[in-house]
Design a protein around this motif. Structure first.
Motif, PDB file in Angstrom:
ATOM      1  N   MET A   1      54.779  38.128 101.395  1.00 27.73           N
ATOM      2  CA  MET A   1      55.110  37.995 100.002  1.00 27.73           C
ATOM      3  C   MET A   1      54.081  38.719  99.144  1.00 27.73           C
ATOM      4  SD  MET A   1      56.252  34.269  98.946  1.00 27.73           S
ATOM      5  CE  MET A   1      57.681  33.500  99.556  1.00 27.73           C
ATOM      6  N   ASP A   2      54.520  39.085  97.984  1.00 29.26           N
ATOM      7  CA  ASP A   2      53.677  39.769  97.030  1.00 29.26           C
ATOM      8  C   ASP A   2      52.757  38.756  96.346  1.00 29.26           C
ATOM      9  OD1 ASP A   2      54.305  41.598  93.979  1.00 29.26           O
ATOM     10  OD2 ASP A   2      52.740  41.893  95.464  1.00 29.26           O
ATOM     11  N   SER A   3      51.538  39.134  96.043  1.00 32.27           N
ATOM     12  CA  SER A   3      50.587  38.204  95.423  1.00 32.27           C
ATOM     13  C   SER A   3      51.018  37.818  94.008  1.00 32.27           C
ATOM     14  CB  SER A   3      49.187  38.810  95.419  1.00 32.27           C
ATOM     15  OG  SER A   3      49.172  39.995  94.640  1.00 32.27           O
ATOM     16  N   LYS A   4      51.684  38.710  93.289  1.00 34.46           N
ATOM     17  CA  LYS A   4      52.170  38.378  91.952  1.00 34.46           C
ATOM     18  C   LYS A   4      53.230  37.296  92.018  1.00 34.46           C
ATOM     19  CE  LYS A   4      51.358  42.750  89.588  1.00 34.46           C
ATOM     20  NZ  LYS A   4      51.995  43.839  88.845  1.00 34.46           N
ATOM     21  N   LEU A   5      54.079  37.374  93.030  1.00 35.82           N
ATOM     22  CA  LEU A   5      55.133  36.379  93.199  1.00 35.82           C
ATOM     23  C   LEU A   5      54.523  35.014  93.526  1.00 35.82           C
ATOM     24  CD1 LEU A   5      58.147  35.742  93.313  1.00 35.82           C
ATOM     25  CD2 LEU A   5      58.084  36.344  95.742  1.00 35.82           C
ATOM     26  N   LEU A   6      53.521  34.999  94.384  1.00 34.67           N
ATOM     27  CA  LEU A   6      52.845  33.741  94.713  1.00 34.67           C
ATOM     28  C   LEU A   6      52.162  33.144  93.477  1.00 34.67           C
ATOM     29  CD1 LEU A   6      51.253  34.482  98.199  1.00 34.67           C
ATOM     30  CD2 LEU A   6      53.112  32.910  97.681  1.00 34.67           C
ATOM     31  N   ARG A   8      53.086  33.553  90.355  1.00 32.54           N
ATOM     32  CA  ARG A   8      54.140  33.044  89.481  1.00 32.54           C
ATOM     33  C   ARG A   8      54.687  31.714  89.991  1.00 32.54           C
ATOM     34  NH1 ARG A   8      57.409  38.647  88.384  1.00 32.54           N
ATOM     35  NH2 ARG A   8      55.851  39.555  86.991  1.00 32.54           N
ATOM     36  N   ILE A   9      54.889  31.620  91.293  1.00 28.93           N
ATOM     37  CA  ILE A   9      55.384  30.368  91.876  1.00 28.93           C
ATOM     38  C   ILE A   9      54.361  29.250  91.643  1.00 28.93           C
ATOM     39  CG2 ILE A   9      55.940  29.197  94.047  1.00 28.93           C
ATOM     40  CD1 ILE A   9      57.193  31.837  94.999  1.00 28.93           C
ATOM     41  N   GLY A  10      53.092  29.560  91.841  1.00 25.52           N
ATOM     42  CA  GLY A  10      52.035  28.579  91.605  1.00 25.52           C
ATOM     43  C   GLY A  10      52.000  28.128  90.149  1.00 25.52           C
ATOM     44  N   ALA A  11      52.173  29.083  89.221  1.00 26.59           N
ATOM     45  CA  ALA A  11      52.164  28.741  87.799  1.00 26.59           C
ATOM     46  C   ALA A  11      53.353  27.860  87.443  1.00 26.59           C
ATOM     47  CB  ALA A  11      52.173  30.012  86.962  1.00 26.59           C
ATOM     48  N   VAL A  12      54.522  28.171  87.998  1.00 20.83           N
ATOM     49  CA  VAL A  12      55.718  27.362  87.730  1.00 20.83           C
ATOM     50  C   VAL A  12      55.537  25.949  88.277  1.00 20.83           C
ATOM     51  CG1 VAL A  12      58.159  27.099  88.308  1.00 20.83           C
ATOM     52  CG2 VAL A  12      57.293  29.320  87.563  1.00 20.83           C
ATOM     53  N   ILE A  13      54.978  25.828  89.467  1.00 18.91           N
ATOM     54  CA  ILE A  13      54.740  24.508  90.059  1.00 18.91           C
ATOM     55  C   ILE A  13      53.736  23.723  89.207  1.00 18.91           C
ATOM     56  CG2 ILE A  13      53.718  23.320  92.049  1.00 18.91           C
ATOM     57  CD1 ILE A  13      54.991  25.511  93.805  1.00 18.91           C
ATOM     58  N   PHE A  14      52.671  24.379  88.763  1.00 16.78           N
ATOM     59  CA  PHE A  14      51.668  23.722  87.926  1.00 16.78           C
ATOM     60  C   PHE A  14      52.289  23.224  86.625  1.00 16.78           C
ATOM     61  CE2 PHE A  14      48.541  24.001  84.490  1.00 16.78           C
ATOM     62  CZ  PHE A  14      47.604  23.096  84.946  1.00 16.78           C
ATOM     63  N   ILE A  15      53.085  24.046  85.979  1.00 19.23           N
ATOM     64  CA  ILE A  15      53.721  23.656  84.726  1.00 19.23           C
ATOM     65  C   ILE A  15      54.700  22.511  84.963  1.00 19.23           C
ATOM     66  CG2 ILE A  15      55.309  24.441  82.914  1.00 19.23           C
ATOM     67  CD1 ILE A  15      53.871  27.169  83.093  1.00 19.23           C
ATOM     68  N   ALA A  16      55.441  22.550  86.060  1.00 22.92           N
ATOM     69  CA  ALA A  16      56.393  21.478  86.360  1.00 22.92           C
ATOM     70  C   ALA A  16      55.662  20.150  86.568  1.00 22.92           C
ATOM     71  CB  ALA A  16      57.214  21.830  87.586  1.00 22.92           C
ATOM     72  N   ILE A  17      54.547  20.187  87.264  1.00 21.24           N
ATOM     73  CA  ILE A  17      53.761  18.976  87.490  1.00 21.24           C
ATOM     74  C   ILE A  17      53.199  18.459  86.165  1.00 21.24           C
ATOM     75  CG2 ILE A  17      51.631  18.083  88.532  1.00 21.24           C
ATOM     76  CD1 ILE A  17      52.242  19.886  90.952  1.00 21.24           C
ATOM     77  N   ALA A  18      52.700  19.360  85.320  1.00 23.72           N
ATOM     78  CA  ALA A  18      52.148  18.946  84.032  1.00 23.72           C
ATOM     79  C   ALA A  18      53.221  18.310  83.148  1.00 23.72           C
ATOM     80  CB  ALA A  18      51.516  20.149  83.327  1.00 23.72           C
ATOM     81  N   ILE A  19      54.400  18.886  83.129  1.00 19.83           N
ATOM     82  CA  ILE A  19      55.495  18.333  82.324  1.00 19.83           C
ATOM     83  C   ILE A  19      55.906  16.970  82.859  1.00 19.83           C
ATOM     84  CG2 ILE A  19      57.934  18.648  81.703  1.00 19.83           C
ATOM     85  CD1 ILE A  19      57.314  21.652  81.478  1.00 19.83           C
ATOM     86  N   THR A  20      55.990  16.837  84.180  1.00 14.91           N
ATOM     87  CA  THR A  20      56.369  15.559  84.792  1.00 14.91           C
ATOM     88  C   THR A  20      55.341  14.478  84.469  1.00 14.91           C
ATOM     89  OG1 THR A  20      57.467  16.743  86.589  1.00 14.91           O
ATOM     90  CG2 THR A  20      56.936  14.423  86.962  1.00 14.91           C
ATOM     91  N   MET A  21      54.066  14.809  84.595  1.00 15.81           N
ATOM     92  CA  MET A  21      53.023  13.820  84.305  1.00 15.81           C
ATOM     93  C   MET A  21      53.038  13.425  82.822  1.00 15.81           C
ATOM     94  SD  MET A  21      49.934  15.293  86.668  1.00 15.81           S
ATOM     95  CE  MET A  21      48.765  14.096  86.108  1.00 15.81           C
ATOM     96  N   THR A  22      53.298  14.387  81.951  1.00 11.34           N
ATOM     97  CA  THR A  22      53.385  14.085  80.521  1.00 11.34           C
ATOM     98  C   THR A  22      54.553  13.161  80.227  1.00 11.34           C
ATOM     99  OG1 THR A  22      52.394  16.223  79.987  1.00 11.34           O
ATOM    100  CG2 THR A  22      53.587  15.102  78.221  1.00 11.34           C
ATOM    101  N   ALA A  23      55.694  13.431  80.850  1.00  9.04           N
ATOM    102  CA  ALA A  23      56.869  12.589  80.628  1.00  9.04           C
ATOM    103  C   ALA A  23      56.629  11.171  81.123  1.00  9.04           C
ATOM    104  CB  ALA A  23      58.080  13.199  81.327  1.00  9.04           C
ATOM    105  N   ILE A  24      55.975  11.028  82.258  1.00  4.55           N
ATOM    106  CA  ILE A  24      55.678   9.702  82.799  1.00  4.55           C
ATOM    107  C   ILE A  24      54.737   8.951  81.859  1.00  4.55           C
ATOM    108  CG2 ILE A  24      54.469   8.481  84.653  1.00  4.55           C
ATOM    109  CD1 ILE A  24      55.597  10.624  86.576  1.00  4.55           C
ATOM    110  N   GLU A  25      53.703   9.623  81.385  1.00  2.00           N
ATOM    111  CA  GLU A  25      52.735   8.973  80.490  1.00  2.00           C
ATOM    112  C   GLU A  25      53.373   8.583  79.164  1.00  2.00           C
ATOM    113  OE1 GLU A  25      49.252   7.213  79.613  1.00  2.00           O
ATOM    114  OE2 GLU A  25      49.711   8.158  81.521  1.00  2.00           O
ATOM    115  N   MET A  26      54.254   9.407  78.645  1.00  2.00           N
ATOM    116  CA  MET A  26      54.892   9.102  77.360  1.00  2.00           C
ATOM    117  C   MET A  26      55.927   7.993  77.478  1.00  2.00           C
ATOM    118  SD  MET A  26      55.250  12.866  75.680  1.00  2.00           S
ATOM    119  CE  MET A  26      55.956  12.267  74.162  1.00  2.00           C
TER     120      MET A  26
END
Length: 100
Positions: A1-6, A8-26
């Motif tokens: 796999m290309d490093s840029k793709l990895l 991007r996938i890591g950034a999407v996963i990080f953002i998804a986790i942050a949004i989920t944790m925010t929703a749970i806390e709220m």
């Protein structure tokens, strides 16, 4: 796999986790405020030093030139910095523990 793709996938996963944790806390119900300890509430009404310190706090910057406030702060420092100084609640707990 290309490093840029990895990356991007890591950034999407990080953002998804942050949004989920925010929703749970709220979605949590706010915690009720904690009540003041009973021992502190009992002494606050009878301790003249504490009453004077609260008065000095309420007058704001004028307390820096008030002689009564200066005396109260000096006494508070003396009590706080005295060798073996402990809160009254802990002293009462230690005394009751020694009796048992």
């Amino acid at each position: 796999m290309d490093s840029k793709l990895l990356a991007r996938i890591g950034a999407v996963i990080f953002i998804a986790i942050a949004i989920t944790m925010t929703a749970i806390e709220m979605s949590r119900a706010p915690e009720p405020p904690r009540a003041a300890p009973a021992a502190v509430a009992d002494t606050s009404a009878t301790d003249p030093l504490l009453i004077e310190l609260r008065r000095c706090q309420s007058i704001g910057a004028a307390g820096a030139s008030d002689s009564d406030c200066l005396r109260a702060w000096a006494e508070n420092r003396r009590r706080f910095l005295a060798p073996g100084a402990r809160p009254a609640a802990r002293i009462a707990e230690d005394a009751s523990a020694q009796e048992n």
